[in-house]
Design a protein around this motif. Sequence first.
Motif, PDB file in Angstrom:
ATOM      1  N   PRO A   1       0.774  -1.138  -0.089  1.00  0.00           N
ATOM      2  CA  PRO A   1       0.010  -0.093  -0.258  1.00  0.00           C
ATOM      3  C   PRO A   1       0.694   1.190  -0.029  1.00  0.00           C
ATOM      4  O   PRO A   1       1.968   1.465   0.523  1.00  0.00           O
ATOM      5  CB  PRO A   1      -0.835  -0.131   1.358  1.00  0.00           C
ATOM      6  CG  PRO A   1      -0.595  -1.708   1.712  1.00  0.00           C
ATOM      7  CD  PRO A   1       0.550  -1.970   1.255  1.00  0.00           C
ATOM      8  N   VAL A   2       0.504   2.212  -0.708  1.00  0.00           N
ATOM      9  CA  VAL A   2       1.321   3.485  -0.723  1.00  0.00           C
ATOM     10  C   VAL A   2       0.404   4.779  -1.106  1.00  0.00           C
ATOM     11  O   VAL A   2      -0.698   4.544  -1.858  1.00  0.00           O
ATOM     12  CB  VAL A   2       2.365   3.282  -1.796  1.00  0.00           C
ATOM     13  CG1 VAL A   2       1.647   3.162  -3.124  1.00  0.00           C
ATOM     14  CG2 VAL A   2       3.211   4.464  -1.684  1.00  0.00           C
ATOM     15  N   ASP A   3       0.690   6.013  -0.699  1.00  0.00           N
ATOM     16  CA  ASP A   3      -0.119   7.202  -0.959  1.00  0.00           C
ATOM     17  C   ASP A   3       0.710   7.693  -2.216  1.00  0.00           C
ATOM     18  O   ASP A   3       2.196   8.143  -1.986  1.00  0.00           O
ATOM     19  CB  ASP A   3      -0.074   8.158   0.201  1.00  0.00           C
ATOM     20  CG  ASP A   3      -1.520   7.676   1.160  1.00  0.00           C
ATOM     21  OD1 ASP A   3      -2.253   6.929   0.630  1.00  0.00           O
ATOM     22  OD2 ASP A   3      -1.487   8.421   2.095  1.00  0.00           O
TER      23      ASP A   3
ATOM     24  N   ILE B   1      -4.808  21.928  -6.076  1.00  0.00           N
ATOM     25  CA  ILE B   1      -5.201  20.231  -6.023  1.00  0.00           C
ATOM     26  C   ILE B   1      -6.207  19.883  -7.013  1.00  0.00           C
ATOM     27  O   ILE B   1      -7.176  20.473  -6.882  1.00  0.00           O
ATOM     28  CB  ILE B   1      -5.734  20.232  -4.662  1.00  0.00           C
ATOM     29  CG1 ILE B   1      -4.933  20.470  -3.430  1.00  0.00           C
ATOM     30  CG2 ILE B   1      -6.371  18.627  -4.661  1.00  0.00           C
ATOM     31  CD1 ILE B   1      -5.595  20.237  -2.228  1.00  0.00           C
ATOM     32  N   GLU B   2      -5.596  19.155  -8.100  1.00  0.00           N
ATOM     33  CA  GLU B   2      -6.424  18.641  -9.132  1.00  0.00           C
ATOM     34  C   GLU B   2      -7.270  17.374  -8.747  1.00  0.00           C
ATOM     35  O   GLU B   2      -8.292  17.367  -9.082  1.00  0.00           O
ATOM     36  CB  GLU B   2      -5.594  18.668 -10.502  1.00  0.00           C
ATOM     37  CG  GLU B   2      -4.610  19.895 -10.847  1.00  0.00           C
ATOM     38  CD  GLU B   2      -5.454  21.075 -11.390  1.00  0.00           C
ATOM     39  OE1 GLU B   2      -6.898  20.762 -11.293  1.00  0.00           O
ATOM     40  OE2 GLU B   2      -4.973  21.805 -11.821  1.00  0.00           O
ATOM     41  N   ILE B   3      -6.708  16.584  -8.174  1.00  0.00           N
ATOM     42  CA  ILE B   3      -7.386  15.232  -7.888  1.00  0.00           C
ATOM     43  C   ILE B   3      -6.919  14.988  -6.495  1.00  0.00           C
ATOM     44  O   ILE B   3      -5.725  15.058  -6.095  1.00  0.00           O
ATOM     45  CB  ILE B   3      -6.936  14.048  -8.855  1.00  0.00           C
ATOM     46  CG1 ILE B   3      -7.407  14.566 -10.157  1.00  0.00           C
ATOM     47  CG2 ILE B   3      -7.699  12.907  -8.246  1.00  0.00           C
ATOM     48  CD1 ILE B   3      -6.893  13.392 -11.190  1.00  0.00           C
ATOM     49  N   GLY B   4      -7.929  14.946  -5.593  1.00  0.00           N
ATOM     50  CA  GLY B   4      -7.582  14.541  -4.181  1.00  0.00           C
ATOM     51  C   GLY B   4      -7.825  13.081  -3.870  1.00  0.00           C
ATOM     52  O   GLY B   4      -8.013  12.288  -4.880  1.00  0.00           O
TER      53      GLY B   4
ATOM     54  N   MET C   1      -2.195  15.617   3.143  1.00  0.00           N
ATOM     55  CA  MET C   1      -3.433  15.420   3.050  1.00  0.00           C
ATOM     56  C   MET C   1      -3.713  16.290   1.944  1.00  0.00           C
ATOM     57  O   MET C   1      -3.657  17.459   2.284  1.00  0.00           O
ATOM     58  CB  MET C   1      -3.977  15.614   4.319  1.00  0.00           C
ATOM     59  CG  MET C   1      -3.722  14.661   5.490  1.00  0.00           C
ATOM     60  SD  MET C   1      -4.468  14.809   6.940  1.00  0.00           S
ATOM     61  CE  MET C   1      -4.023  16.416   7.585  1.00  0.00           C
ATOM     62  N   ILE C   2      -4.609  15.792   1.038  1.00  0.00           N
ATOM     63  CA  ILE C   2      -5.151  16.780  -0.103  1.00  0.00           C
ATOM     64  C   ILE C   2      -6.453  16.479   0.055  1.00  0.00           C
ATOM     65  O   ILE C   2      -7.056  15.332  -0.485  1.00  0.00           O
ATOM     66  CB  ILE C   2      -4.401  16.675  -1.414  1.00  0.00           C
ATOM     67  CG1 ILE C   2      -4.274  15.139  -1.703  1.00  0.00           C
ATOM     68  CG2 ILE C   2      -2.554  17.152  -1.324  1.00  0.00           C
ATOM     69  CD1 ILE C   2      -3.759  15.072  -3.352  1.00  0.00           C
ATOM     70  N   ASN C   3      -7.181  17.516   0.321  1.00  0.00           N
ATOM     71  CA  ASN C   3      -8.739  17.277   0.243  1.00  0.00           C
ATOM     72  C   ASN C   3      -9.226  16.020   1.385  1.00  0.00           C
ATOM     73  O   ASN C   3      -9.909  15.312   1.115  1.00  0.00           O
ATOM     74  CB  ASN C   3      -9.539  17.001  -1.210  1.00  0.00           C
ATOM     75  CG  ASN C   3      -9.543  18.128  -1.967  1.00  0.00           C
ATOM     76  OD1 ASN C   3      -9.176  19.065  -1.695  1.00  0.00           O
ATOM     77  ND2 ASN C   3      -9.956  17.856  -3.162  1.00  0.00           N
ATOM     78  N   GLY C   4      -8.536  16.233   2.439  1.00  0.00           N
ATOM     79  CA  GLY C   4      -8.602  15.105   3.376  1.00  0.00           C
ATOM     80  C   GLY C   4      -7.624  13.959   3.721  1.00  0.00           C
ATOM     81  O   GLY C   4      -6.607  14.114   2.718  1.00  0.00           O
ATOM     82  N   ASP C   5      -7.606  13.172   4.432  1.00  0.00           N
ATOM     83  CA  ASP C   5      -6.494  12.145   4.693  1.00  0.00           C
ATOM     84  C   ASP C   5      -6.730  10.959   3.723  1.00  0.00           C
ATOM     85  O   ASP C   5      -8.324  10.764   3.313  1.00  0.00           O
ATOM     86  CB  ASP C   5      -6.646  11.583   6.196  1.00  0.00           C
ATOM     87  CG  ASP C   5      -5.296  10.826   6.475  1.00  0.00           C
ATOM     88  OD1 ASP C   5      -4.606  10.493   5.493  1.00  0.00           O
ATOM     89  OD2 ASP C   5      -5.113  10.794   7.766  1.00  0.00           O
ATOM     90  N   SER C   6      -5.805  10.269   3.308  1.00  0.00           N
ATOM     91  CA  SER C   6      -5.960   9.147   2.448  1.00  0.00           C
ATOM     92  C   SER C   6      -6.658   8.050   3.157  1.00  0.00           C
ATOM     93  O   SER C   6      -7.131   6.990   2.454  1.00  0.00           O
ATOM     94  CB  SER C   6      -4.603   8.701   1.901  1.00  0.00           C
ATOM     95  OG  SER C   6      -3.999   8.026   2.608  1.00  0.00           O
TER      96      SER C   6
END
Length: 680
Positions: A311-313, A363-366, A405-410
């Motif tokens: 798993p990875v962000d 931020i284009e895609i969160g 965190m972009i538009n919230g946590d993953s």
Amino acid sequence: MEAVIQCSSSIDVLLLMDGSYSIGKGSFERSKHFAAKLCDILDINPDRVRIGVIQFSSKPEVEFGLETHPTRKEAKDAIKKITFRGGSTEIGKAVTYALDKGFQGGREDALKIVVILSDGKSQDNATMPLRLARNSGMTIFAVGIRHPGWNELDTIANHPSDKHVFYAKHYDDAVNGLYTTLTQSTVCSDVHPACRVVSQFCQRTTVNAEKKYRGNHLCWKGKHIGAKQHGKPFAAFCPFYTWKRTYTRIQSRCFRTLCPDPCDSGPCHNGGTCVAETVDEYSCLCPLGFGGDKHCRGNRHVTLPGIVDCPVDLLFLVDGSWSMGPKGFLQAKAFVKRLLQIVVPSSDRVQVGFIQYSDKTNIEIGWGQYSNSGDLLKLIDKIHFRGGEPLTGSALHYIVESGFMINGDSGMDVPHFLVLLLSSKSQDSVIVPVQYAKDKDIFVLPVGGKHIVNQSNHIAGDDQLGFTYGEPQELCNRILELSMKRCGHSRGCFSTSLDLVFALDASGDIGRGNFRQIKGFVRNTVSQFVIDRDRTQVAVVIYSNKPRTLFNLDSLDSEGKIKRAISSGPFLDGYAHTGKALQHVLKDTLSTQKGARPGIQKVIVVITNSQSADDAAAAAAEDLRHARATIITLGLEDDQGTSMLRIAGSLEFTIPVHSYEDLKYYENILVQKICGVSNQ
């Protein structure tokens, strides 16, 4: 539209770039981008178009003269290095300076063109210098920067203003307007037959400041008594004013050249990204596994193993500045899509985000804004280029400060992986943000051009972790090599080393239309080879009365650069002196100083109409064979069938064709002959 203007006479182009405080540093960068785009449509070389730049404000300064940079690449690189000076706006002084010193290094018989990039609001009187410039035969264009004064620009430029005044905010449109005006002249009239000139409405904007009285307020005043003495201050009422900015839109008529986009028909299948090369040529950046076909057709012919087994962000931070440009941004998105073809299908535990940065971070895609890989790719397609200055340090700082965190946590406690796609050196410091990212356990993988390898290595912290490339396509191919074995398809002479030279007849006997066909044929042929310093190197020479090198064997290191350089090759007209061209190839192009490698097989492909205006072709060809080079001739069948044979030396190396429209049917034949030679 990136067609190169072909002109029958020489032209000297002088850019006067406003570097005053009223323009500001940001708008000055926009004017530099316009100047670089202008270079793309000019046939810059010492015999055709020369270009120089003067930056003006309180004092004009020559950035580089007409004779300084003889190639398009050199001129564009020099423009990128120009720094903003600041000062007042004095157009009259700048034009006077241009009259006195601006065209030094130019040619007496050349058409003189001045392009003034400014807001038009001069603080000196420019009327007389402009009149003198026009009376001396100069053609003056005005390109509005920031919030232009359109009435002022109309008085600066030649008339009619709808053909000589443009707006740099829409730089592609402004370049198109200048292209249209020049190609409608008698000296520059070569326009692709599929293009047409239309009259349309163009919107201009400007800003006016309105002073408005708001009443009186209590203030203190001093009473003047003598030369050095003042009375006691006293209370009085003073008027109070405010300034209000009003934005005005002005509809005007303009003329533009409209050309069909070869990508409009959607020629790239299976998620491939279409990149227009010319009016009628394109290339497809194919998803992984579909690279065996020009249009990305067919079924995936390899299994794609994942490069991420945990798993990875995964966050993409993509440069959206003017230095990247719209086309570079499109290619960067294509790279991201191709990389995701490996990563996302292999694991549903991989979260992907996309941020575009310049002087602002967007931020284009969160995290979690897509349901599957197909939705993710569609979202990437919808991202538009924004423009601005490349502030990489600020963007990195933003990401680290946000805690990834972009538009919230993953929603996952997993490693953070940041892929940074950058196109130029950052205009702010990256030292502290990079260290900050490492302290926060964010793994940063920079991906950049070879010209910024030092900054890429610094960001990565290890020169083995930074990826550099000449073209995004080259980087995609490298990922393909790292992630899977090649199977089912290899291009051209894949495993052999080769110095390949194309000598192209650009004479009047060929004609403009047929020369376009020849260039398209050569572009497609080049695609069949692996362009690499250790494998295939390519050079192109065009000729008529005399030969001219488009690029040498060691000049260009990627397929994309080579194809664009071929597209920009001008039609020369005149008579075909094939003997002179072959002598030039032997003495110049195949010299070690120009990139030829000792001990490597040399192949020269001559494409001509079979009729040479000189008698030296056969002798020059024999000299090349004595130098252990092989010549392959390709051209129209002649009555005797002997012209191509005398140059090639053997029927085995001649390829007669019925018409230039049929060239596309002979690509594989030519490639097989070249590979047959290189495998000997």
